[in-house]
Design a protein around this motif. Structure first.
Motif, PDB file in Angstrom:
ATOM      1  N   THR A 162       0.858  -1.177   0.000  1.00  0.00           N
ATOM      2  CA  THR A 162       0.000   0.000   0.000  1.00  0.00           C
ATOM      3  C   THR A 162       0.899   1.234   0.000  1.00  0.00           C
ATOM      4  OG1 THR A 162      -1.759  -1.137   1.201  1.00  0.00           O
ATOM      5  CG2 THR A 162      -1.721   1.276   1.344  1.00  0.00           C
ATOM      6  N   PRO A 163       0.546   2.302  -0.720  1.00  0.00           N
ATOM      7  CA  PRO A 163       1.387   3.502  -0.722  1.00  0.00           C
ATOM      8  C   PRO A 163       1.569   4.067   0.688  1.00  0.00           C
ATOM      9  CG  PRO A 163      -0.199   3.607  -2.506  1.00  0.00           C
ATOM     10  CD  PRO A 163      -0.593   2.426  -1.658  1.00  0.00           C
ATOM     11  N   GLY A 164       2.768   4.616   0.930  1.00  0.00           N
ATOM     12  CA  GLY A 164       3.025   5.294   2.183  1.00  0.00           C
ATOM     13  C   GLY A 164       3.811   4.456   3.172  1.00  0.00           C
ATOM     14  N   PRO A 165       4.018   5.031   4.368  1.00  0.00           N
ATOM     15  CA  PRO A 165       4.829   4.347   5.375  1.00  0.00           C
ATOM     16  C   PRO A 165       3.993   3.562   6.376  1.00  0.00           C
ATOM     17  CG  PRO A 165       4.443   6.587   6.090  1.00  0.00           C
ATOM     18  CD  PRO A 165       3.709   6.417   4.773  1.00  0.00           C
ATOM     19  N   ALA A 183       9.585  11.030  20.789  1.00  0.00           N
ATOM     20  CA  ALA A 183       9.509  12.199  19.907  1.00  0.00           C
ATOM     21  C   ALA A 183       8.939  11.766  18.560  1.00  0.00           C
ATOM     22  CB  ALA A 183      10.898  12.828  19.725  1.00  0.00           C
ATOM     23  N   ASP A 184       8.688  12.728  17.716  1.00  0.00           N
ATOM     24  CA  ASP A 184       8.221  12.453  16.363  1.00  0.00           C
ATOM     25  C   ASP A 184       9.299  11.681  15.609  1.00  0.00           C
ATOM     26  OD1 ASP A 184       7.091  12.530  13.834  1.00  0.00           O
ATOM     27  OD2 ASP A 184       7.640  14.626  13.479  1.00  0.00           O
ATOM     28  N   ILE A 185       8.934  10.558  15.017  1.00  0.00           N
ATOM     29  CA  ILE A 185       9.914   9.765  14.266  1.00  0.00           C
ATOM     30  C   ILE A 185       9.646   9.791  12.764  1.00  0.00           C
ATOM     31  CG2 ILE A 185      10.370   8.248  16.232  1.00  0.00           C
ATOM     32  CD1 ILE A 185       8.687   6.085  14.770  1.00  0.00           C
ATOM     33  N   SER A 186       8.766  10.675  12.303  1.00  0.00           N
ATOM     34  CA  SER A 186       8.428  10.711  10.878  1.00  0.00           C
ATOM     35  C   SER A 186       9.618  10.995   9.960  1.00  0.00           C
ATOM     36  CB  SER A 186       7.311  11.724  10.619  1.00  0.00           C
ATOM     37  OG  SER A 186       7.709  13.028  10.979  1.00  0.00           O
ATOM     38  N   PRO A 187      10.703  11.657  10.428  1.00  0.00           N
ATOM     39  CA  PRO A 187      11.862  11.779   9.526  1.00  0.00           C
ATOM     40  C   PRO A 187      12.405  10.449   9.024  1.00  0.00           C
ATOM     41  CG  PRO A 187      12.074  13.351  11.327  1.00  0.00           C
ATOM     42  CD  PRO A 187      10.886  12.470  11.652  1.00  0.00           C
ATOM     43  N   LEU A 188      12.127   9.352   9.743  1.00  0.00           N
ATOM     44  CA  LEU A 188      12.627   8.051   9.301  1.00  0.00           C
ATOM     45  C   LEU A 188      12.002   7.619   7.980  1.00  0.00           C
ATOM     46  CD1 LEU A 188      12.718   6.075  12.681  1.00  0.00           C
ATOM     47  CD2 LEU A 188      14.681   6.911  11.360  1.00  0.00           C
ATOM     48  N   TRP A 189      10.787   8.070   7.695  1.00  0.00           N
ATOM     49  CA  TRP A 189      10.190   7.776   6.392  1.00  0.00           C
ATOM     50  C   TRP A 189      10.106   9.048   5.543  1.00  0.00           C
ATOM     51  CZ3 TRP A 189       7.368   6.783  10.924  1.00  0.00           C
ATOM     52  CH2 TRP A 189       6.337   7.673  11.233  1.00  0.00           C
ATOM     53  N   GLY A 190      10.825  10.078   5.988  1.00  0.00           N
ATOM     54  CA  GLY A 190      10.903  11.324   5.248  1.00  0.00           C
ATOM     55  C   GLY A 190      12.326  11.625   4.840  1.00  0.00           C
ATOM     56  N   GLU A 191      12.857  12.723   5.380  1.00  0.00           N
ATOM     57  CA  GLU A 191      14.167  13.189   4.918  1.00  0.00           C
ATOM     58  C   GLU A 191      15.318  12.243   5.277  1.00  0.00           C
ATOM     59  OE1 GLU A 191      13.187  15.701   8.671  1.00  0.00           O
ATOM     60  OE2 GLU A 191      12.122  14.778   6.971  1.00  0.00           O
ATOM     61  N   LEU A 192      15.151  11.392   6.283  1.00  0.00           N
ATOM     62  CA  LEU A 192      16.221  10.465   6.670  1.00  0.00           C
ATOM     63  C   LEU A 192      16.126   9.110   5.982  1.00  0.00           C
ATOM     64  CD1 LEU A 192      16.510  11.080  10.546  1.00  0.00           C
ATOM     65  CD2 LEU A 192      17.985  11.961   8.721  1.00  0.00           C
TER      66      LEU A 192
END
Length: 266
Positions: free
Chosen positions: A53-56, A145-154
């Motif tokens: 499915t699209p996305g993280p 903390a917010d971990i969304s950078p793991l599926w974003g810029e990182l």
């Protein structure tokens, strides 16, 4: 020599099978170096990526011995990332725990590898996750903390991300990793290679297999801040690894204190 990180994306199951896989790092594969045979691979486990499915998504897994950690794991993740889909890998949950997971996310039944600890099934859970970007977090990890950078810029260009294991110099090989956090891109054949090796590799756990295949740390330690490191309160994710770590985490849950003693579990 170990496979370089630049080859992770193209590494195939076919070029990795057989004893040669287990000779790339003698420090980790000493049992085979001394002529001991590995167990026969199971015949009923199919290693393949499920449709994505699209996305993280964020994935964890547990059996009956660690399912008591799942409510805390889930609540801490949801406190900071309320929208990301969650996938629970069922490594042998009780029916009640499986039902609890089904009300909060997607449950994937993962085959049990005979005579192996549950952590050897981790790559099978990643293969079954069913999303384009997969972030695996062990059940004994505390999101702070917010971990969304793991599926974003990182998110790694190679499609595979891990952190250092936090051990002092000289204890483990240089660049040794801790697989409490694994970031993966759907379809990366290297995960299938890892899963296949985990079926029979005569080593302590899945991270030793992953390291021997060439994976190296490429993500900030703060996303997998192993418990022995200082300044836990500043980490984005604390990893209460090992029996001692889980015992401390369970004690903190009983007394209402987690990574930060002033913070009550959500």
């Amino acid at each position: 020599l170990p496979i370089s990180p630049s080859r992770v994306a193209s590494h195939s199951v076919r070029e990795s099978h057989g004893p040669s896989l287990f000779l790339v790092t003698p420090f980790l594969w000493r049992p085979l170096m001394h002529g001991q045979s590995s167990p026969s691979p199971p015949t009923s486990i199919h290693i393949k990526w499920e449709t994505a499915t699209p996305g993280p998504c964020v994935v964890t897994g547990a059996d009956a011995s660690q399912q008591d950690l799942l409510p805390f794991w889930f609540n801490r993740l949801r406190r900071w990332n309320p929208q990301v889909p969650v996938v629970f890998a069922d490594f042998g949950l009780t029916e009640a725990a499986r039902c609890w997971c089904q009300h909060r996310g997607i449950v994937r039944s993962i085959p049990k590898i005979s005579n192996r600890k549950s952590w050897f099934s981790k790559p099978l859970a990643i293969l079954a996750a069913g999303y384009e970007q997969i972030v695996w977090l062990d059940a004994d990890m505390e999101v702070q903390a917010d971990i969304s950078p793991l599926w974003g810029e990182l998110f790694p260009a190679s499609g595979l991300g891990t952190t250092h294991d936090g051990s002092p110099p000289g204890k483990n090989p240089p660049g040794f990793i801790n697989s409490g956090l694994v970031v993966a891109r759907h379809g990366l054949n290297f995960i299938a290679v890892w899963a296949k090796a985990c079926l029979t590799a005569p080593v302590r756990g899945d991270q030793e297999v992953l390291y021997a295949l060439g994976a190296r740390c490429n993500l900030p330690q703060t996303y997998n801040h192993v418990r022995q490191l200082p300044n836990r309160e500043q980490a984005k994710v604390v990893h209460w690894w090992g029996d001692d770590g889980k015992a401390e985490l369970r004690w903190r849950l009983r007394v209402g204190a987690t990574g930060n003693p002033t913070d009550s579990p959500a």
